[in-house]
Design a protein around this motif. Structure first.
Motif, PDB file in Angstrom:
ATOM      1  N   VAL A 205       1.739 -11.013   3.113  1.00 30.48           N
ATOM      2  CA  VAL A 205       2.617  -9.837   3.111  1.00 30.48           C
ATOM      3  C   VAL A 205       4.007 -10.191   3.616  1.00 30.48           C
ATOM      4  CG1 VAL A 205       3.002  -7.601   4.218  1.00 30.48           C
ATOM      5  CG2 VAL A 205       0.736  -8.182   3.339  1.00 30.48           C
ATOM      6  N   ASN A 206       5.036  -9.607   2.971  1.00 30.54           N
ATOM      7  CA  ASN A 206       6.376  -9.523   3.541  1.00 30.54           C
ATOM      8  C   ASN A 206       6.913  -8.128   3.250  1.00 30.54           C
ATOM      9  OD1 ASN A 206       7.593  -9.518   0.887  1.00 30.54           O
ATOM     10  ND2 ASN A 206       7.379 -11.755   0.851  1.00 30.54           N
ATOM     11  N   ASN A 207       8.051  -7.775   3.814  1.00 33.48           N
ATOM     12  CA  ASN A 207       8.569  -6.421   3.662  1.00 33.48           C
ATOM     13  C   ASN A 207       8.926  -6.093   2.217  1.00 33.48           C
ATOM     14  OD1 ASN A 207       8.530  -5.391   6.420  1.00 33.48           O
ATOM     15  ND2 ASN A 207      10.027  -7.003   6.853  1.00 33.48           N
ATOM     16  N   THR A 208       9.477  -7.051   1.494  1.00 32.22           N
ATOM     17  CA  THR A 208       9.845  -6.814   0.101  1.00 32.22           C
ATOM     18  C   THR A 208       8.617  -6.480  -0.738  1.00 32.22           C
ATOM     19  OG1 THR A 208      11.747  -8.315   0.290  1.00 32.22           O
ATOM     20  CG2 THR A 208      10.941  -7.819  -1.934  1.00 32.22           C
TER      21      THR A 208
ATOM     22  N   VAL B  59       7.262  -2.908   0.313  1.00 27.91           N
ATOM     23  CA  VAL B  59       8.108  -1.822  -0.196  1.00 27.91           C
ATOM     24  C   VAL B  59       7.935  -1.673  -1.705  1.00 27.91           C
ATOM     25  CG1 VAL B  59      10.506  -1.164  -0.633  1.00 27.91           C
ATOM     26  CG2 VAL B  59       9.801  -1.865   1.665  1.00 27.91           C
ATOM     27  N   SER B  60       7.914  -2.790  -2.409  1.00 25.59           N
ATOM     28  CA  SER B  60       7.751  -2.755  -3.863  1.00 25.59           C
ATOM     29  C   SER B  60       6.409  -2.128  -4.246  1.00 25.59           C
ATOM     30  CB  SER B  60       7.856  -4.172  -4.430  1.00 25.59           C
ATOM     31  OG  SER B  60       7.601  -4.187  -5.815  1.00 25.59           O
TER      32      SER B  60
ATOM     33  N   ARG C 129       3.962   2.932  -6.570  1.00 20.13           N
ATOM     34  CA  ARG C 129       2.883   3.926  -6.594  1.00 20.13           C
ATOM     35  C   ARG C 129       3.348   5.308  -6.172  1.00 20.13           C
ATOM     36  NH1 ARG C 129       1.323  -0.853  -6.815  1.00 20.13           N
ATOM     37  NH2 ARG C 129      -0.731  -1.495  -7.609  1.00 20.13           N
ATOM     38  N   GLY C 130       4.642   5.505  -6.107  1.00 20.88           N
ATOM     39  CA  GLY C 130       5.198   6.829  -5.894  1.00 20.88           C
ATOM     40  C   GLY C 130       5.350   7.248  -4.447  1.00 20.88           C
ATOM     41  N   PHE C 131       5.138   6.330  -3.498  1.00 19.86           N
ATOM     42  CA  PHE C 131       5.284   6.684  -2.089  1.00 19.86           C
ATOM     43  C   PHE C 131       6.727   6.493  -1.640  1.00 19.86           C
ATOM     44  CE2 PHE C 131       0.733   5.546  -2.354  1.00 19.86           C
ATOM     45  CZ  PHE C 131       0.181   6.688  -1.811  1.00 19.86           C
ATOM     46  N   SER C 132       7.136   7.286  -0.660  1.00 21.11           N
ATOM     47  CA  SER C 132       8.512   7.236  -0.178  1.00 21.11           C
ATOM     48  C   SER C 132       8.654   6.515   1.157  1.00 21.11           C
ATOM     49  CB  SER C 132       9.064   8.662  -0.029  1.00 21.11           C
ATOM     50  OG  SER C 132       8.271   9.418   0.877  1.00 21.11           O
ATOM     51  N   VAL C 133       7.528   6.092   1.748  1.00 19.70           N
ATOM     52  CA  VAL C 133       7.559   5.392   3.032  1.00 19.70           C
ATOM     53  C   VAL C 133       6.665   4.153   2.930  1.00 19.70           C
ATOM     54  CG1 VAL C 133       7.188   5.552   5.521  1.00 19.70           C
ATOM     55  CG2 VAL C 133       7.822   7.607   4.246  1.00 19.70           C
ATOM     56  N   ALA C 134       7.165   3.031   3.449  1.00 15.04           N
ATOM     57  CA  ALA C 134       6.392   1.785   3.508  1.00 15.04           C
ATOM     58  C   ALA C 134       6.474   1.240   4.923  1.00 15.04           C
ATOM     59  CB  ALA C 134       6.925   0.764   2.508  1.00 15.04           C
TER      60      ALA C 134
END
Length: 571
Positions: free
Chosen positions: A470-473, A476-477, A482-487
């Motif tokens: 895992v990384n932040n990019t 977030v992607s 998948r339609g979420f607004s928060v990661a």
């Protein structure tokens, strides 16, 4: 006689010292496991877990467990009656090469070795309610420290711990069970033992009455400062003292038994259905979607009568004869002609011919890559199986509550109320920090700060998405697609998605300082600390008063229907 302090300490040490390892194998009885279920009260308390587990042990297993609750169980699969613990591990599935369907591999049996190590420490019984996890469910690559032909390691002073392997018993090892010289990128690797390796073997494990086996060593040093529930920090492996093989715990820690899971699966019984794959690839996949086998892991909650276990530690060296043969066994032995069974508290299909794994876990690793699904599933590794990619404000989750004595099922229906957006400045009276409003951007998302997580997860649309390293990019992607607004990322290698936080407690950014597994130059949260990214760079949360009222209503509704006509609660 008067002892000096030094002499007294030496005397105590000599009494505590154990010169050689002893052991006793805990055997289970009955027809099959206690239950097979998408539940994990350590990792996902109170909700359906990300993947299916095979569960052994005490009948009070459920979505939540405590040691005290386990002690009140009506039965256990363990032969010693004093052991009301639970032992669980990922269920193994077979992917039929003819039609691509998935089905459970028949569970064969389980042994749990209790090793009492040579040590200068006194070995003490597990404290009631101790929770342990060993192995890494997220691995799709060889564990650190693994290498073709290398030995395993359970000593932290000698390098990375390699606690989990797969054993493939065979009459001979020509051809080898794991491809010679494999680096783990497209096949498993053998250890320094021909029958043991990391990852699924490509050969049929066809020894007499001994098919493929998953093996997990658990640490045996308990840190009382961390506590019973903090499974990420409460246990460690002991270190070699250099004194004739003795292994000791850090000062102030408690040396407990070293337990070792052996879990057998009847893979050989399926060989006629995958004989064309033998020597080329593996048709097996764990319930978490792992097609490599690198993610072998196990979980344990102690429900032992501590006095009974201490008596075994101090007096028993029964070995393979079994713990139930220990002299002076407190509590006696269960009747092997009977079985201890419960219904799964999560109502869903987990066996038969399946198009996808329960929980919508995509198949990943080796030929399937790190993000695709070999079962045709486009779902995610969810804590609760929700069909839509972006959950609407109202979702219904059904979970069955069952009685062991009767199989009557009561269905609990929980309706999640619409949420009210409350910005962080309205929650704690503080303005968003510079990092939250003008921090680094990842795609269309902005960094919103570091926030305290909890066992029920403050961001729960997708829990621990299956992304490999895992990384932040990547997180977030994944969430954005998948339609979420928060990661959010946590603990260096976990990804979470949602549309709001269930509660807000902002931490200093220094708490989110763990290096990302997939990017050494970036930080991915911390221990129970979530690095949060949102489209606006601000954080929203559910209305805390509304959520609290809903939970009380659900609890009262559930407890009312959980009572039997006689007023007793169903287990």
């Amino acid at each position: 006689m008067i002892f000096t302090t030094a002499a007294l300490a030496a005397l105590v040490a000599s009494v505590a010292a154990k010169e050689e390892r002893t052991f006793a194998v805990l055997r289970h009885y009955g027809n099959g496991p206690l239950t097979t279920c998408r539940a994990d009260p350590i990792i996902s308390p109170g909700t359906a877990s990300a993947h299916v587990h095979t569960v052994m042990g005490a009948s009070n297993f459920g979505l939540n467990v405590t040691g005290e609750h386990l002690r009140k169980s009506e039965c256990t699969t363990a032969l010693p009656k004093a052991d009301m613990s639970n032992y669980w591990f990922p269920t193994l599935y077979f992917k039929d090469p003819k039609d691509g369907k998935l089905e459970q591999v028949p569970f064969y049996y389980m042994n749990v070795y209790y090793f009492f190590e040579a040590t200068n420490d006194p070995i003490k019984a597990f404290p009631l309610g101790l929770k342990m996890v060993s192995g890494n469910a997220m691995l799709r690559t060889p564990p650190p420290g693994a290498g073709y032909g290398k030995g395993t390691n359970q000593d932290p002073s000698k390098g990375p711990i390699t606690a989990a392997t797969i054993t493939c018993p065979r009459p001979n090892f020509d051809p080898p069970s794991w491809p010679k010289g494999s680096d783990g990128s497209m096949a498993g690797m053998k250890t320094n033992q021909d029958g043991e390796g990391w990852g699924f073997p490509f050969q049929d494990c066809d020894a007499y009455a001994s098919p493929m086996r998953t093996d997990v060593h658990f640490p045996s040093c308990y840190n009382p400062k961390a506590g019973l529930d903090d499974y990420k920090n409460n246990m460690a492996f002991p270190t070699d003292t250099g004194d004739h093989g003795k292994h000791d715990c850090p000062e102030g820690w408690i040396h407990t038994p070293h337990i070792f899971f052996e879990t057998y699966w009847n893979t050989h019984g399926l060989v006629d259905r995958y004989k064309d794959l033998v020597g080329k690839e593996s048709p097996f996949v764990f319930a978490n979607g792992d097609a490599t086998g690198f993610s072998v892991h196990g979980d344990f909650v102690s429900g032992w009568d501590e006095k009974a276990l201490q008596q075994i530690i101090d007096n028993c060296n029964a070995g393979h004869a079994g713990m139930h043969t220990c002299p002076g066994l407190i509590g006696g032995v269960n009747d092997e002609s009977k079985s201890c069974k419960i219904e799964c508290p999560v109502e869903e299909q987990i066996d038969g011919k399946l198009d996808k794994l329960p929980g919508n876990n995509p198949i990943t690793g080796w030929k399937y890559g790190t993000g695709g699904s070999g079962s045709g599933s486009s779902g995610n590794n969810l804590a609760v199986d929700i069909e839509s990619a972006a959950p609407s404000p109202t979702n219904v989750v059904k979970q069955a509550v069952t009685s062991q004595a009767q199989t009557t099922t009561v269905v609990q229906t929980t309706t999640v109320q619409s949420t009210t957006t409350v910005y962080i400045s309205a929650v704690n009276g503080a303005k968003p920090t510079d990092a939250a409003t003008g921090g680094k951007a990842v795609g269309d998302f902005k960094y919103a700060g570091c926030y305290k997580d909890a066992s029920d997860r403050i961001l729960s649309g997708v829990i621990r998405a299956n992304l490999g390293r895992v990384n932040n990019t990547a997180c977030v992607s994944h969430c954005s697609s998948r339609g979420f607004s928060v990661a959010g990322t946590e603990y260096g290698g976990e990804c979470y998605c949602g549309n709001e936080l269930s509660k807000v407690e902002q931490l200093d950014d220094s708490k989110c300082s763990m290096t990302c597994d997939g990017d050494d130059a970036d930080k991915c949260g911390g221990d129970w600390a979530l690095s949060v990214y949102t489209k606006s760079g601000k954080v929203s949360a559910r209305d805390v008063h509304e959520e609290s009222h809903r939970r009380r209503h659900v609890h009262n509704h559930y407890m009312h229907h959980r009572r039997t006509p006689g007023g007793r609660f169903r287990r």
